[in-house]
Enzyme design. Structure first.
Site, short mmCIF file in Angstrom:
data_model
loop_
_atom_site.label_atom_id
_atom_site.label_comp_id
_atom_site.label_asym_id
_atom_site.label_seq_id
_atom_site.Cartn_x
_atom_site.Cartn_y
_atom_site.Cartn_z
NE ARG A 36 -12.93 -94.43 -20.68
CZ ARG A 36 -11.55 -94.65 -20.79
NH1 ARG A 36 -10.71 -93.94 -20.95
NH2 ARG A 36 -11.53 -96.09 -20.40
CB THR A 59 -15.82 -93.03 -29.40
OG1 THR A 59 -16.87 -92.69 -28.35
CG2 THR A 59 -16.97 -93.36 -30.46
CG ASP A 102 -14.55 -99.26 -14.53
OD1 ASP A 102 -14.96 -98.64 -13.59
OD2 ASP A 102 -14.84 -99.41 -15.59
CG ASP A 105 -16.97 -101.99 -13.14
OD1 ASP A 105 -18.12 -100.99 -13.41
OD2 ASP A 105 -16.37 -102.43 -14.32
C1 PRP Z 1 -14.20 -93.31 -15.51
C2 PRP Z 1 -13.49 -92.30 -14.68
C3 PRP Z 1 -13.56 -91.18 -15.29
C4 PRP Z 1 -13.35 -91.74 -16.84
C5 PRP Z 1 -11.88 -91.22 -16.97
O1 PRP Z 1 -15.54 -93.17 -15.67
O2 PRP Z 1 -14.21 -92.40 -13.40
O3 PRP Z 1 -14.64 -90.43 -15.44
O4 PRP Z 1 -13.41 -92.85 -16.72
O5 PRP Z 1 -11.47 -91.57 -18.28
P1 PRP Z 1 -11.17 -90.54 -19.30
O6 PRP Z 1 -10.07 -89.71 -18.92
O7 PRP Z 1 -10.66 -91.31 -20.61
O8 PRP Z 1 -12.50 -89.77 -19.75
P2 PRP Z 1 -16.48 -94.11 -16.45
O9 PRP Z 1 -16.45 -93.64 -18.01
O10 PRP Z 1 -16.02 -95.46 -16.55
O11 PRP Z 1 -17.81 -93.98 -15.83
P3 PRP Z 1 -18.35 -94.41 -14.45
O12 PRP Z 1 -17.82 -93.74 -13.54
O13 PRP Z 1 -19.81 -94.45 -14.50
O14 PRP Z 1 -18.06 -95.88 -14.17
N1 URA Z 2 -11.52 -95.11 -16.31
C1 URA Z 2 -11.08 -96.05 -15.21
O1 URA Z 2 -11.98 -96.25 -14.13
N2 URA Z 2 -10.07 -96.64 -14.97
C2 URA Z 2 -9.02 -96.44 -16.07
O2 URA Z 2 -7.94 -97.06 -15.84
C3 URA Z 2 -9.26 -95.75 -16.90
C4 URA Z 2 -10.48 -94.85 -17.00
#
Ligand code: PRP
Ligand code: URA
Length: 207
Positions: free
Chosen positions: A103, A107, A199, A202
């Site tokens: 994400r 944006t 997150d 993380d």
């Molecule tokens: C997080 C989570 C989802 C997304 C959800 O991933 O694991 O994939 O955010 O958010 P959304 O519904 O607003 O799209 P992130 O983009 O942080 O990537 P990561 O898993 O690599 O940490």
């Molecule tokens: N992605 C995450 O990992 N946590 C949130 O709360 C939203 C998006």
């Protein structure tokens, strides 16, 4: 409108509460995520088709039943991979396709960076997994990709969903049921789920 299933099982809720706790470390968080995913998979596979199969017990032949559907598991990278073990412990024969999306922090739009899906996809029951359904941008994009590659029967499995994400996902993919352990209150201005668990990536990977 997608069917929304909030799975209220006491073991699932207890584990989710421990995952929400900011004092839960990465090791415990990962273990709880796997355990919780396995419990949810038990629930979402209830109606999968079975076929009869002959089997010899130590005493005599009999007819048992086995799963009659191929299963493709599709984790959204990277946090979705934290749910892989939980599914594969119960469905070791599942094929796994990876969908790389992150994400954009400014944006909040999903950015695709990787996609490898197994050839069984069109005939398979697909389980799309990601712990978090926030704006739903990532889940909508991942489902678009699965459908583009021929996937037809899809279930979306997450842990924590925001109402905004459920509405957006339902509007984009009304044919895909959503399974979650919790429907939380709202998103904050940065697109994080409140109260949420932070997150997910993380917390799984310690970044
Ligand atoms: C997080 C989570 C989802 C997304 C959800 O991933 O694991 O994939 O955010 O958010 P959304 O519904 O607003 O799209 P992130 O983009 O942080 O990537 P990561 O898993 O690599 O940490
Ligand atoms: N992605 C995450 O990992 N946590 C949130 O709360 C939203 C998006």
């Amino acid at each position: 409108m997608s069917a929304l299933h909030v799975i209220e099982h006491p073991l699932i809720q207890s584990k989710l509460t421990r995952m929400r706790n900011t004092r839960t470390d990465n090791e415990a968080f990962r273990r709880l995520l796997e355990e919780l995913t396995a419990l949810m998979v038990y629930e979402i596979t209830r109606d999968y088709p079975l076929r009869e199969k002959r089997v010899d017990t130590p005493l005599e032949p009999t007819t048992g039943r086995v799963l009659d559907v191929s299963i493709v598991l599709a984790p959204i990278l990277r946090a979705g991979t934290g749910m892989l073990g939980g599914v594969l412990n119960l469905i070791p024969m599942a094929k796994v396709g990876h969908i790389g999306l992150y994400r954009d922090p400014a944006t909040l739009e999903p950015v695709e960076y990787y996609c490898k899906l197994p050839p069984e996809l069109p005939a398979a029951q697909v389980i799309l997994v990601d712990p978090m359904l926030a704006t739903a941008g990532s889940a909508i994009a991942a489902t678009d990709i699965i459908k583009r590659e021929g996937g037809k029967r899809i279930q979306f499995l997450c842990l924590v969903a925001a109402p905004e994400g459920v509405d957006a996902y339902s509007a984009a993919h009304p044919d895909v049921p959503i399974y979650t352990a919790a429907l939380d209150r709202e998103l904050n201005e940065k697109g994080y789920i409140l109260p949420g668990l932070g997150d997910a990536g993380d917390r799984i990977f310690g970044t």
